[in-house]
Design an enzyme around this catalytic site. Sequence first.
Site, PDB file in Angstrom:
ATOM      1  N   LYS A 140       0.858  -1.187   0.000  1.00  0.00           N
ATOM      2  CA  LYS A 140       0.000   0.000   0.000  1.00  0.00           C
ATOM      3  C   LYS A 140       0.889   1.230   0.000  1.00  0.00           C
ATOM      4  O   LYS A 140       2.083   1.148   0.304  1.00  0.00           O
ATOM      5  CB  LYS A 140      -0.906   0.022   1.231  1.00  0.00           C
ATOM      6  CG  LYS A 140      -2.189   0.820   1.037  1.00  0.00           C
ATOM      7  CD  LYS A 140      -3.212   0.094   0.178  1.00  0.00           C
ATOM      8  CE  LYS A 140      -4.480   0.903   0.026  1.00  0.00           C
ATOM      9  NZ  LYS A 140      -5.545   0.183  -0.688  1.00  0.00           N
ATOM     10  N   ASP A 180      -6.653   4.616  -4.988  1.00  0.00           N
ATOM     11  CA  ASP A 180      -7.403   4.528  -3.740  1.00  0.00           C
ATOM     12  C   ASP A 180      -8.042   5.900  -3.558  1.00  0.00           C
ATOM     13  O   ASP A 180      -8.207   6.634  -4.538  1.00  0.00           O
ATOM     14  CB  ASP A 180      -6.460   4.167  -2.573  1.00  0.00           C
ATOM     15  CG  ASP A 180      -7.214   3.686  -1.321  1.00  0.00           C
ATOM     16  OD1 ASP A 180      -8.325   4.149  -1.077  1.00  0.00           O
ATOM     17  OD2 ASP A 180      -6.673   2.852  -0.583  1.00  0.00           O
TER      18      ASP A 180
END
Length: 460
Positions: A140, A180
């Site tokens: 991430k 995201d």
Amino acid sequence: MKTLEEVQDIHMESAKVYVDELFEKVQQRNPNEAEFHQAVKEVFESLIPVLAKNPEYIEQSVLDRMVEPERMIIFRVPWVDDQGKTQVNRGFRVQFNSAIGPYKGGLRFHPSVNGSIVKFLGFEQIFKNSLTGQPIGGGKGGSDFDPKGKSDVEIMRFCQSFMAELSKHIGPYTDVPAGDIGVGAREIGYLFGEYKKIRGTFEAGVLTGKAIGYGGSLGRKEATGYGTVYFVDEMLKAQKESFDGSTVVVSGSGNVSIYAMEKATQLGAKVVACSDSSGYIYDENGIDIDLVKQLKEVESKRIHEYVETHPEAVFVANHADIWSVACDIALPCATQNEIDKEAAEQLVANGVKAVGEGANMPSTLDAIDVFLKNNVLFAPAKAANAGGVAVSALEMAQNSARLSWTFEEVDVKLQNIMRDIYQNSMEASVEYGAPGNLVVGANIAGFTKVADAMVSQGVI
């Protein structure tokens, strides 16, 4: 001589002690990282019976290794705004676990991004990616940069500076970022363009969430929202329930929320509320999804402008209060910890029968306890919102084969993946003594695949 039950009790107690001691070490080693602690605790509590049944995981310190990122990268991101002033943001990439494939996970551009946020998201991604059945590891990243209020040129300059450093650490077989919060097709385009310039090659598989014209996948935009609804639908069908005729509340009004609303509506539900950071709208006639798309995807406007077209709708200037709206199904699709214990109790009091997490970790641990104790069907994020990364992996597959699938082909694959995630999570919950608890089931199903790969590959 001890009985089998006594031996099992000893193993269970040993596993609990191990988990408690390891969690304490995690807290000490990662101080002031509340979100990361929360994510780790939720997983650890589920794994005690697995560790008791498979003591080799403890002997080989699999969980000790899994909770520590393989690599954490933090870097400076300088860029020049439209006034000619140099701004400086902080960039992050956590490469958490590559046991089953290259690191895979989104980039989040939002002022709240810090080390704890990135680590909790990366840790969750390990299990989510494992559940998809695709060969992708957990990672991430992101930045505390806020795209809101910035010009396209400012966003381009930032993305180019961000990629100047990130490009050193990613690649189609190393680490494949995606979008995201705050990172959509525009940002992915700028990032891809800079990567291509730096590397001098067209590596379509280095980023997912790309536009269709240069390697993106049909269905990717819809995938997380659709996937959440597909998973919840499987959960409902097992109880002889369905979306048809149900009242639904969806938090957020971004990509995940819009397509969760769209698919729920297609399945016969009436979505009556959605939100953004300024507040929420309630439309008892059912949310006009096309209008929300126009406001959010085309015009980048605030959700309160919905009532200008639909004056019968109500706008409330507190997005957190959306959970006071009575509904049969709640789909939190905005951000982490948006449903706390009080909000969960309000939902239960209003008769909610199912909750499906479209965002990452949108419910606090106390809220989850409220849902489970009150027999609310609960679909945890790492299972329910895995559709986005699943279709990202399908995008990688299309890039590798230099071909494109139709929307219908991708959608069928997505439905099958979400059905498999539900079934595997349910089977794991039954096998380890928590039948129907999909939090436990998803954690265990995701963990065992990665753990077995780590054992097979030795101590690395």
